[in-house]
Design a protein around this motif. Structure first.
Motif, short mmCIF file in Angstrom:
data_model
loop_
_atom_site.label_atom_id
_atom_site.label_comp_id
_atom_site.label_asym_id
_atom_site.label_seq_id
_atom_site.Cartn_x
_atom_site.Cartn_y
_atom_site.Cartn_z
N UNK A 194 -0.91 1.19 -3.21
CA UNK A 194 0.13 1.53 -4.19
C UNK A 194 0.91 0.30 -4.66
N UNK A 195 1.01 -0.72 -3.80
CA UNK A 195 1.74 -1.93 -4.15
C UNK A 195 3.18 -1.97 -3.71
N UNK A 196 3.61 -0.98 -2.91
CA UNK A 196 4.99 -0.97 -2.43
C UNK A 196 5.30 -2.23 -1.62
N UNK A 197 4.31 -2.73 -0.89
CA UNK A 197 4.50 -3.94 -0.08
C UNK A 197 4.82 -5.13 -0.97
N UNK A 198 4.12 -5.23 -2.10
CA UNK A 198 4.34 -6.32 -3.05
C UNK A 198 5.71 -6.19 -3.70
N UNK A 199 6.04 -4.98 -4.14
CA UNK A 199 7.32 -4.75 -4.83
C UNK A 199 8.51 -5.00 -3.92
N UNK A 200 8.35 -4.76 -2.63
CA UNK A 200 9.44 -4.90 -1.67
C UNK A 200 9.62 -6.33 -1.21
N UNK A 201 8.52 -7.07 -1.11
CA UNK A 201 8.57 -8.44 -0.59
C UNK A 201 9.29 -9.37 -1.55
N UNK A 202 10.18 -10.20 -1.02
CA UNK A 202 10.93 -11.14 -1.87
C UNK A 202 10.02 -12.20 -2.47
N UNK A 203 8.82 -12.37 -1.87
CA UNK A 203 7.85 -13.33 -2.40
C UNK A 203 6.70 -12.65 -3.15
N UNK A 204 6.80 -11.33 -3.32
CA UNK A 204 5.72 -10.55 -3.95
C UNK A 204 4.39 -10.83 -3.26
N UNK A 205 4.41 -10.77 -1.95
CA UNK A 205 3.20 -11.03 -1.16
C UNK A 205 2.34 -9.77 -1.07
N UNK A 206 1.02 -9.98 -1.13
CA UNK A 206 0.08 -8.87 -0.99
C UNK A 206 -0.63 -8.91 0.36
N UNK A 207 -0.06 -9.63 1.31
CA UNK A 207 -0.76 -9.84 2.58
C UNK A 207 -0.90 -8.56 3.41
N UNK A 208 0.02 -7.61 3.28
CA UNK A 208 -0.14 -6.36 4.01
C UNK A 208 -1.33 -5.58 3.46
N UNK A 209 -1.44 -5.53 2.14
CA UNK A 209 -2.57 -4.86 1.50
C UNK A 209 -3.88 -5.53 1.89
N UNK A 210 -3.96 -6.84 1.73
CA UNK A 210 -5.20 -7.56 2.04
C UNK A 210 -5.50 -7.49 3.53
#
Length: 247
Positions: free
Chosen positions: A163-179
């Motif tokens: 969904x991208x909630x991890x990216x939207x929440x991260x102050x660095x827009x990190x996708x590391x939780x998804x990946x």
């Protein structure tokens, strides 16, 4: 309930957007958040205005498309749910609700509340697959023993809906939780070992190419994730990447 909605309106990717205020009345506390937006759009269409564009599909918390930033939180004030599972009982009569799209350079806005998350698809295409031939060559389950702990962890990682909630929440827009979740669901199983080295290197390289930021271990991504994906998956991805770099 009578509510004031502050909604981000943007005609297209190249246009300058702005917050626009709307009033909605007689909203039932039993409505879902998206049903409330449906009511607003019916209002707008009836008055000859352009309805608010927002993404949705299954409305069952599975597809991950209904990604909205509500009052400064990905998917809104509840926990462990997607926007489509958020109900209006979480708000009070007279509330002002601010609704924005997920904001990240790698998630460009298409229109209003709709963002382009094809960057996630490209990361998946870079390595989120296995080459095991299962067409007519499936093995008996007992021939590939997998511990329950590993199977459970793999299933937990595979629960990520992108969904991208991890990216939207991260102050660095990190996708590391998804990946991390997508790498983990294969790294934990024997079927995923064939491409293990290439997978993690290719997926991480594509993640960086898409412009996502780095992880700073604040943990906000796990807290806001509607599926409760654990930070342990980021640690596992880092271990897999380190092993791959030594081969």
């Amino acid at each position: 309930m009578n509510l004031t909605l502050k909604i981000w309106r943007q005609k297209g990717p190249e246009d300058k957007g702005q917050m626009v205020d709307y009033k909605v009345t007689d909203i039932s506390e039993h409505m879902s958040f998206l049903e409330m937006l449906d009511v607003l759009n019916e209002q707008l269409v009836s008055s000859g205005d352009i309805p608010v564009a927002f993404d949705h599909d299954c409305r069952e918390g599975i597809c991950g498309m209904c990604s909205l930033y509500i009052n400064g939180e990905a998917h809104g004030p509840d926990r462990g749910i997607t926007t489509c599972q958020l109900h209006m009982r979480m708000f009070k009569d007279g509330d002002t609700i601010t609704i924005e799209p997920f904001r990240a350079a790698a998630f460009p806005i298409i229109k209003d509340l709709v963002v382009d998350r094809m960057s996630f698809e490209r990361i998946q295409q870079a390595g989120g697959f296995i080459s095991v031939n299962t067409s007519g060559n499936t093995q008996d389950a007992n021939a590939l023993p997998i511990s329950k702990h590993a199977a459970d962890e793999a299933m937990d990682a595979a629960a990520c809906i992108g969904c991208g909630a991890c990216v939207a929440t991260c102050k660095n827009s990190s996708a590391m939780l998804f990946v991390g979740a997508k790498v983990s669901q294969y790294a934990l199983l024997p079927q995923g070992q064939v491409e293990a080295t290439d997978r993690v290197q290719n997926m991480v390289a594509q993640m960086d190419l898409e412009g996502f930021g780095n992880c700073t271990n604040t943990g906000a991504c796990e807290i806001e994730c509607p599926k409760g994906i654990s930070l342990e998956n980021i640690a596992r991805m880092n271990r897999e990447l380190m092993k791959a770099s030594l081969k």
